[in-house]
Scaffold this motif. Sequence first.
Motif, short mmCIF file in Angstrom:
data_model
loop_
_atom_site.label_atom_id
_atom_site.label_comp_id
_atom_site.label_asym_id
_atom_site.label_seq_id
_atom_site.Cartn_x
_atom_site.Cartn_y
_atom_site.Cartn_z
N MET A 17 0.85 -1.17 0.00
CA MET A 17 0.00 0.00 0.00
C MET A 17 0.90 1.24 0.00
O MET A 17 1.78 1.36 0.83
CB MET A 17 -0.90 -0.02 1.23
CG MET A 17 -1.83 1.16 1.29
SD MET A 17 -2.91 1.25 2.74
CE MET A 17 -3.60 -0.35 2.84
N ASN A 18 0.64 2.13 -0.94
CA ASN A 18 1.46 3.34 -0.98
C ASN A 18 0.73 4.50 -0.30
O ASN A 18 -0.38 4.35 0.20
CB ASN A 18 1.85 3.67 -2.43
CG ASN A 18 0.64 3.92 -3.31
OD1 ASN A 18 -0.41 4.27 -2.83
ND2 ASN A 18 0.80 3.71 -4.60
N VAL A 57 -0.64 7.20 -1.50
CA VAL A 57 -1.87 7.66 -2.15
C VAL A 57 -3.05 6.78 -1.74
O VAL A 57 -4.13 7.30 -1.44
CB VAL A 57 -1.69 7.67 -3.69
CG1 VAL A 57 -3.00 7.99 -4.39
CG2 VAL A 57 -0.61 8.66 -4.10
N GLN A 58 -2.85 5.49 -1.70
CA GLN A 58 -3.91 4.59 -1.29
C GLN A 58 -4.31 4.82 0.17
O GLN A 58 -5.50 4.76 0.50
CB GLN A 58 -3.48 3.14 -1.49
CG GLN A 58 -3.38 2.74 -2.94
CD GLN A 58 -2.82 1.35 -3.10
OE1 GLN A 58 -2.02 0.89 -2.28
NE2 GLN A 58 -3.22 0.66 -4.17
N LEU A 59 -3.35 5.09 1.01
CA LEU A 59 -3.64 5.35 2.41
C LEU A 59 -4.48 6.62 2.55
O LEU A 59 -5.46 6.65 3.31
CB LEU A 59 -2.34 5.48 3.21
CG LEU A 59 -2.50 5.68 4.71
CD1 LEU A 59 -3.22 4.49 5.34
CD2 LEU A 59 -1.15 5.87 5.36
N GLN A 107 -6.47 7.85 0.29
CA GLN A 107 -7.80 7.55 -0.24
C GLN A 107 -8.65 6.81 0.77
O GLN A 107 -9.84 7.10 0.94
CB GLN A 107 -7.69 6.73 -1.52
CG GLN A 107 -7.19 7.51 -2.70
CD GLN A 107 -7.01 6.64 -3.94
OE1 GLN A 107 -6.85 5.42 -3.84
NE2 GLN A 107 -7.04 7.27 -5.10
N ILE A 108 -8.06 5.86 1.49
CA ILE A 108 -8.80 5.11 2.50
C ILE A 108 -9.24 6.04 3.63
O ILE A 108 -10.38 5.99 4.09
CB ILE A 108 -7.95 3.95 3.04
CG1 ILE A 108 -7.80 2.88 1.95
CG2 ILE A 108 -8.56 3.34 4.30
CD1 ILE A 108 -6.84 1.79 2.29
#
Length: 56
Positions: free
Chosen positions: A1-2, A4-6, A8-9
């Motif tokens: 998980m990068n 950006v994904q964190l 977004q979550i």
Amino acid sequence: MNDVQLVQIIAMLGWLILAGGALASHRLQWKEGLRLALIWGVLFLSAGLLFTLFMD
């Protein structure tokens, strides 16, 4: 998980909390609130599925 994904979550959790607060402000019964949540969930999932099918 990068990173950006964190982000977004975290943003999605924030939106979920906001939506839950807005729904709670209407002081609905649990049965009616659950029914509305399920209806909206089905609508969003259907729209996402259609979008995915037609955009590929």
